[in-house]
Structure formats: structure tokens, C-alpha cells
Design a protein around this motif. Structure first.
Motif, PDB file in Angstrom:
ATOM      1  N   GLY A  90       0.720  -1.437   0.045  1.00  0.00           N
ATOM      2  CA  GLY A  90       0.020  -0.050  -0.012  1.00  0.00           C
ATOM      3  C   GLY A  90       0.839   1.464  -0.029  1.00  0.00           C
ATOM      4  N   LYS A  91       2.049   0.995  -0.143  1.00  0.00           N
ATOM      5  CA  LYS A  91       3.042   2.163  -0.088  1.00  0.00           C
ATOM      6  C   LYS A  91       2.716   3.256  -1.137  1.00  0.00           C
ATOM      7  CE  LYS A  91       7.930   3.489   0.138  1.00  0.00           C
ATOM      8  NZ  LYS A  91       9.445   3.013   0.226  1.00  0.00           N
ATOM      9  N   SER A  93       0.147   3.852  -2.650  1.00  0.00           N
ATOM     10  CA  SER A  93      -1.367   4.512  -2.564  1.00  0.00           C
ATOM     11  C   SER A  93      -1.071   6.149  -2.146  1.00  0.00           C
ATOM     12  CB  SER A  93      -2.150   4.045  -1.507  1.00  0.00           C
ATOM     13  OG  SER A  93      -2.115   2.478  -1.731  1.00  0.00           O
ATOM     14  N   ARG A 159      -6.586   5.734   0.730  1.00  0.00           N
ATOM     15  CA  ARG A 159      -7.150   4.426   1.501  1.00  0.00           C
ATOM     16  C   ARG A 159      -8.050   3.561   0.707  1.00  0.00           C
ATOM     17  NH1 ARG A 159      -6.185   0.775   5.260  1.00  0.00           N
ATOM     18  NH2 ARG A 159      -8.062  -0.145   6.094  1.00  0.00           N
ATOM     19  N   GLU A 162      -5.248   1.555  -1.480  1.00  0.00           N
ATOM     20  CA  GLU A 162      -4.729   0.691  -0.628  1.00  0.00           C
ATOM     21  C   GLU A 162      -5.695  -0.598  -0.461  1.00  0.00           C
ATOM     22  OE1 GLU A 162      -2.843   0.513   3.749  1.00  0.00           O
ATOM     23  OE2 GLU A 162      -3.637   2.374   3.099  1.00  0.00           O
ATOM     24  N   GLN A 166      -4.734  -4.241  -1.643  1.00  0.00           N
ATOM     25  CA  GLN A 166      -4.431  -5.561  -0.773  1.00  0.00           C
ATOM     26  C   GLN A 166      -5.622  -6.650  -0.851  1.00  0.00           C
ATOM     27  OE1 GLN A 166      -4.638  -3.457   2.929  1.00  0.00           O
ATOM     28  NE2 GLN A 166      -2.411  -2.602   2.842  1.00  0.00           N
TER      29      GLN A 166
END
Length: 467
Positions: A90-91, A93, A159, A162, A166
Motif C-alpha cells: 500500500g506504499k 497509495s 485508503r 490501498e 490489498q
């Protein structure tokens, strides 16, 4: 110091290629890419994803988000420097905060459409399971969808990206396991049906059916040796028979470039599976009764998993040239033993699993029978009710018909009748004429006249002619 030059160029994947690799996997394998014309233009950009289906219920939303992100130059630049771990964690994002306003506006609209779609699905599902009067809490229900942030239903934020990455990464990691489980149930159902069929036959017929089955299995097992996927023998066979090149001049780098169909610098899962077609044709032929094409697709998946496990060292679902060349230097590349063991050599289930599966089928069958019986009873009750309604309808129709007939009769008595030439015939005016009394009444009149001698007699009326 990081690598530079041609080597660095090979390690830097095209924009969003890693993201596509993380978020996409073909659900239904189409024709082999090797069957495509050699002059076909490379597939790139949005077309790359649109030609695949992840099988996820939010596939369209996922595809549209990726296509929009591709249009932002800043995001593409940051992605070039990212690795698979940055994407999965998620980096990446956080870079969403720096994309253009136009891109963010499009992403906001996509999220609102997705939330609206999910609400419609939830309402349809709840209406099917509950009374229409039940009030739905859409916010709490939306929480079960993990690919977006339900707390914010109007704007697409970091968010959301991310969660999308995921969730898709986790779901796709389970895709192959779900496929294997589905295949296991298919094989158990096939065996269950075979046993039930044999039990329904007489002794002689059962022996003949078993003999025929054994003969089919024997023909299926009689096939050439299957090379281990990704081995030197397997690749050389493709090099010689499909590429038409000299096996003595096999070159791994040239082989990689030849089978990188879209020239993106990596072999994806579809390009790898295309390499196994020759091996699969040795075992499975759609014209043969004994060859199950569903088993062939399971075999293809097993081969691809084997290559990915041994070649794709960073597990990003892509094989780079560096990974491919490294695999050709291992001992296993040339030493393949007795060859590849096919599906029939590795039963998909145990007898205990088959027994539990049959118990599950029996319970399900009993449940369906009970439901069918209830439906039959309800159908019979509805039929009886329909019969009563039809009888009442006929009675009402008869009553209406009788009322209409009486109405017509009454109208015919009140309306003047027509003459022979259509003229109206009027009844004589009987207002001034004496109405003859019945016989009994005439006697009463005569008696009354006798009782009243003072009443003067009635004189006859004379008309003008008499005067």
C-alpha cells in the motif's frame, strides 16, 4: 549503486505492469497466444487488462481504476521506481495525493458508481431473503465489501487504492486454491455418478461397463512422455516443433524474446501457459471419449504453478529475463528424471473426502426433495383455490348474463315497436277509455249500481258527426 544501462531497463517494468500483475489473472484461458499471428501488434495499455478477467466481483471497478491511473504522468513515473512489495503493502497509495485534479474527479465518480452498484446488489439480495418492509442499513452492509472504504462513499482517497490493492492481492492469491477445490469437487461428483450408474445395472451389464471404463483409462495412460514444465527438454521441444529452430542451437535468451508475445520484458501467466500446449496435446484430445478437457485445464494450472514456484523468485506472478536465465543454470533444468506426473497419478481426493462429499450430496438431495414436496403441496392447494375461483367467476358471469337479459326484456316492453316499414307504432291512449274490469269485478260494479239508485245513469258521448 543501482544498475544502469540495458540491465536496468530490463528490471524497470512498463508503467503499471507490476500493478496489473498484482491485480490481474486470467479466469478463463482463451486460445493460446502462440496461435496469434506473428505480425499482431503488441498488447499494451488498457487493452492488456480488458482482455483478461480476474473473476472478482469487483473486476470492472478494478479495471476502470487502473485505466484512469494510467492517464496520470506523475503516478506512472512513481510506479516505475516501485517494486512489487511497495505495491502490495500500500506504499504506492500515498502517491494518489499528487495526481491531477482531473484524475481524482474521475476516480471519485468511479467510487460513487461502485457504491451505488453495491447498494443495488445488497437491496436485491435482501429483498429476495426478507420481507420488503425490512429496513436496510446500507452502511453496515457495505462494510463486508473490503475493496473500498465504506465510511467515505463519495470520494476516492489513498485508503481506497490501498484497500483495492490489498483485497485483490489476497483474493487472487486464493484463486488457484479455489480452482483446485472446484476441480476436486468435480472429480468426486464424477466418481459418485459413475458408482451410482454401476449400481443401477445388472451383473452382466455392470461387468461390461467396468471393462469399457478400464479400456478407456488404459488408452488415456498410453501417451508419450511428458516433459517437466520449464525444463530444458520441454523448452527445446517448443523451440524445435513450434518455433521451427535447430534444437542444437537452443538459446534461452532468444527463446524468452520469442515468447514474450507483447514485448513487455516479462513472461506473464498466459504466455507461460502457452508453452505447455504441446505437452498437453500428448495427453488430451477433445475427440477422444476417454480424455476429459476439464482435467486438461487442471493440468495446465499445475504446470504453470510448477514453473512459477521454481522460476518466479520474487513471486510477483511475472517471470523476468533475469529470473528465466537464472532458472536455466540450475541442475533441475537439465535433470528431469522420468518426466512429469499427470493428474491421474495424483488423485484429487481421498476416500474419506469422497464419503463426506456423498453424505453432503445426500443431505442436499433430501433437502431438495422436501422442498419439492412442499412446492407440490402448495401447487395443489393453489390449483384447488383456482378451481373455486373459476367456479365463482362462472357464477358471476351467469348472474350478469341473466341481469342483462332481464334488462333487455324490460327495455323491449317500454320502448315502442317498429312497423313493417320501420315506422313507429304507437299504442292507443287508454287514459280516457274505461278499463274493462275482470269478470268478478263486473259483478261487484253491477251490485254497486243497484245499491245506489240515486246515481244518474251515464249518457253516451256524441261526437261532432252525430251533431
Amino acid at each position: 549503486m543501482p544498475p544502469s544501462g540495458p540491465t536496468a531497463a530490463l528490471l524497470l517494468l512498463p508503467p503499471l505492469l507490476l500493478l496489473r500483475a498484482v491485480l490481474t489473472v486470467p479466469l478463463e484461458r482463451g486460445p493460446s497466444k502462440e496461435e496469434s499471428p506473428a505480425t499482431e501488434s503488441p498488447v499494451s495499455g488498457p487493452a492488456l487488462l480488458s482482455s483478461q478477467d480476474t473473476g472478482l466481483y469487483y473486476h470492472r471497478y478494478l479495471q476502470e481504476v487502473i485505466n484512469v491511473l494510467e492517464t496520470d504522468g506523475h503516478f506512472r513515473e512513481k510506479l516505475q521506481a516501485a517494486n512489487a512489495e511497495d505495491i502490495k503493502s500500500g506504499k504506492l497509495s500515498r502517491e494518489l495525493d499528487f495526481v491531477s485534479h482531473h484524475v481524482r474527479t474521475k476516480l471519485d465518480e468511479l467510487k460513487r458508481q461502485e457504491v451505488s452498484r453495491l447498494r443495488m446488489l445488497l437491496k436485491a439480495k435482501m429483498d429476495a431473503e426478507q420481507e420488503p418492509s425490512v429496513q436496510l442499513d446500507h452502511l453496515s452492509l457495505l462494510k463486508q465489501f473490503e475493496h473500498l472504504d465504506p465510511q467515505n462513499q463519495h470520494t476516492f482517497e489513498a485508503r481506497d487504492l490501498e484497500l483495492l490493492i490489498q483485497t485483490a492481492t489476497r483474493d487472487l492469491a486464493q484463486f488457484d486454491a479455489a480452482h483446485h477445490e472446484e476441480f476436486k469437487r468435480y472429480e468426486m461428483l464424477k466418481e459418485h455418478e459413475r458408482r451410482r450408474y454401476l449400481e443401477s445395472l445388472g451383473e452382466e451389464q455392470r461387468k461390461e461397463a467396468e471393462r469399457k471404463l478400464e479400456e478407456q483409462q488404459r488408452r488415456h495412460r498410453e501417451h508419450p512422455k511428458i516433459n517437466v514444465p520449464g525444463s530444458q527438454a520441454q523448452l527445446k521441444e517448443v523451440w524445435e516443433e513450434l518455433d521451427g529452430l535447430d534444437p542444437n542451437r537452443f538459446n534461452p535468451k532468444t527463446f524468452f524474446i520469442l515468447h514474450d508475445i507483447n514485448s513487455d520484458g516479462v513472461l506473464d501467466e498466459q504466455e507461460l501457459e502457452a508453452l505447455f500446449t504441446k505437452e498437453l496435446e500428448k495427453v488430451y484430445d477433445p475427440k477422444n471419449e476417454e480424455d476429459d478437457m476439464r482435467e486438461m485445464e487442471e493440468e495446465r494450472l499445475r504446470m504453470r504453478e510448477h514453473v512459477m514456484k521454481n522460476v518466479d523468485t520474487n513471486q510477483d506472478r511475472l517471470v523476468t529475463l533475469e529470473e528465466f536465465l537464472a532458472s536455466t543454470q540450475r541442475k533441475e533444468f537439465g535433470d528431469t528424471g522420468e518426466g512429469w506426473e499427470t493428474v491421474e497419478m495424483h488423485p484429487a481426493y481421498t476416500e474419506d473426502e469422497l464419503r463426506r462429499f456423498e453424505e453432503e450430496l445426500a443431505a442436499r438431495e433430501a433437502e431438495l426433495n422436501a422442498k419439492a414436496q412442499r412446492l407440490n403441496q402448495e401447487t395443489e392447494a393453489l390449483g384447488r383455490s383456482q378451481g373455486r375461483l373459476e367456479a365463482q367467476k362462472r357464477e358471476l358471469q351467469q348472474a350478469v348474463l341473466q341481469m342483462e337479459q332481464r334488462k333487455q326484456q324490460q327495455q323491449s316492453l317500454n320502448d315502442p315497436a317498429a312497423g313493417p316499414e320501420g315506422q313507429l307504432k304507437f299504442h292507443p291512449n287508454t287514459d280516457d277509455a274505461p278499463v274493462p274490469a275482470p269478470a268478478g269485478d263486473q259483478k261487484d260494479v253491477a251490485a254497486s249500481e243497484k245499491k245506489d239508485p240515486e246515481q244518474p245513469p251515464k249518457l253516451p258521448q256524441l261526437d261532432s258527426q252525430h251533431l
